[in-house]
Design an enzyme around this catalytic site. Structure first.
Site, PDB file in Angstrom:
ATOM      1  N   TYR A  41      24.767 -22.933 -74.044  1.00 49.54           N
ATOM      2  CA  TYR A  41      26.037 -23.213 -74.277  1.00 49.54           C
ATOM      3  C   TYR A  41      26.660 -24.416 -75.723  1.00 49.54           C
ATOM      4  O   TYR A  41      27.381 -25.018 -75.014  1.00 49.54           O
ATOM      5  CB  TYR A  41      27.125 -23.040 -73.813  1.00 49.54           C
ATOM      6  N   HIS A  89      17.620 -20.502 -66.957  1.00 44.31           N
ATOM      7  CA  HIS A  89      17.485 -19.597 -67.542  1.00 44.31           C
ATOM      8  C   HIS A  89      16.561 -18.513 -68.794  1.00 44.31           C
ATOM      9  O   HIS A  89      16.111 -19.430 -69.688  1.00 44.31           O
ATOM     10  CB  HIS A  89      18.692 -20.824 -68.639  1.00 44.31           C
TER      11      HIS A  89
END
Length: 325
Positions: free
Chosen positions: A59, A140
């Site tokens: 992010y 992830h």
């Protein structure tokens, strides 16, 4: 259901509030946020009772971790639960990530599910966060890296849990099939399922949710607005990070009309719907500003009559198998 009640993840001692804050937006997702607004968003969520926060190195190439660490580092560490992710390490570079991150830094994500890569990614995340631990560590998006995820990354997460460095082993994906395979290994405490148990997509109901319910694995649901169309179903809205097809917008608008009959905002129904399944412990909502944080807290507390869920099922707008009051 109290959205700020703390519930356990699986059989661990880790607890989360039923409403959690997704921290991708404060990494500059789609548009710049700035340090002050990011801090204010987290502060507002905290003031309303949110104690569960989810970030990742991806992010904003570490920007979300740095900003969330700065905001949360001033809090009592025992008072909140923080999750981050492994599988993408940050390497030197300046190219923008598919144009979705508006505040690019000097690093880019590189896939790495190796034993050494997972340990190093975890260490680097702690440095960016300025904290001594994270509570939940997710694999992830291992969609194209299944073998490395199972043979190297997963055993490493299990070791970190045994060492007490993390509290819960998890994986976060936009699909349910591989997460269901992971559940059958017996090594996971929880999962983050994004966009696959929402008002528009209940595909996780076919495999992952019943498997997790049987095994005592908790599910955290992200993407409850399916990228925005369930927050505001207008032409031009996004669905799963792309422009929403007309038929999806029409379906969301039909749901909104039914919600209006009960005086319930569509956003409230979308946020609370996943919590009706017994395997679901929490929902994550991305919040980029104090206004969005306050709105999410408000939507989480709107009373929703059981008749609304039944009417959505009767109108074939929800899978008939969804648990409804």
């Amino acid at each position: 259901m109290d959205p700020f009640e703390r519930v356990p993840l699986g059989r661990t001692g880790v607890t989360v509030t039923r409403l959690g804050m997704g921290l991708a937006p404060i990494g500059g997702l789609y548009s710049a946020v700035g340090d002050d607004c990011a801090m204010a968003a987290i502060d507002t969520a905290w003031q309303h009772g949110v104690r569960f926060f989810d970030t990742a190195p991806l992010y904003g190439s570490g920007l979300s971790e740095r900003r969330s660490g700065a905001a949360l580092g001033k809090r009592d560490r025992a008072a909140f639960t923080l999750s981050t992710k492994v599988g993408r390490r940050l390497a030197p570079g300046t190219e923008n990530q598919a144009g979705i991150w508006a505040e690019p830094g000097k690093s880019v994500p590189v896939w790495d599910f190796s034993t050494a890569g997972v340990r190093e990614s975890h260490r680097e995340s702690l440095e960016r966060l300025g904290l001594d631990r994270v509570d939940v560590l997710h694999l992830h998006d291992p969609d194209d890296h299944y073998t490395a995820a199972v043979t190297e990354a997963l055993p490493t997460l299990v070791e970190l849990r045994r060492e007490g460095t993390i509290g819960a082993v998890s994986a976060g994906m936009n699909q349910s099939a591989m997460l269901t395979e992971f559940a059958r290994t017996g090594h996971f405490d929880c999962f983050l399922l994004a966009g696959r148990y929402s008002l528009l997509d209940q595909s996780g109901l076919a495999d992952l949710l019943p498997e997790c319910h049987r095994r005592g694995i908790s599910v955290i649901v992200g993407g409850v607005y399916n990228s925005g169309v369930l927050a505001d179903p207008r032409p031009g809205a996004s669905y799963d990070y792309r422009p929403a097809p007309p038929e999806v917008i029409a379906r969301a608008q039909a749901m909104a009309r039914l919600c209006d009959r009960y005086g319930v905002p569509l956003r409230a129904a979308a946020l609370q719907f996943p919590l009706g399944h017994p395997a679901v412990a929490a929902v994550l909502v991305g919040m980029r500003s104090p206004e969005e944080a306050a709105d999410a807290a408000a939507m989480a507390q709107v009373p929703i009559p059981g008749g609304l869920w039944r009417d959505l099922v009767s109108a074939w707008l929800l899978d008939p198998e969804v648990p409804v009051a």
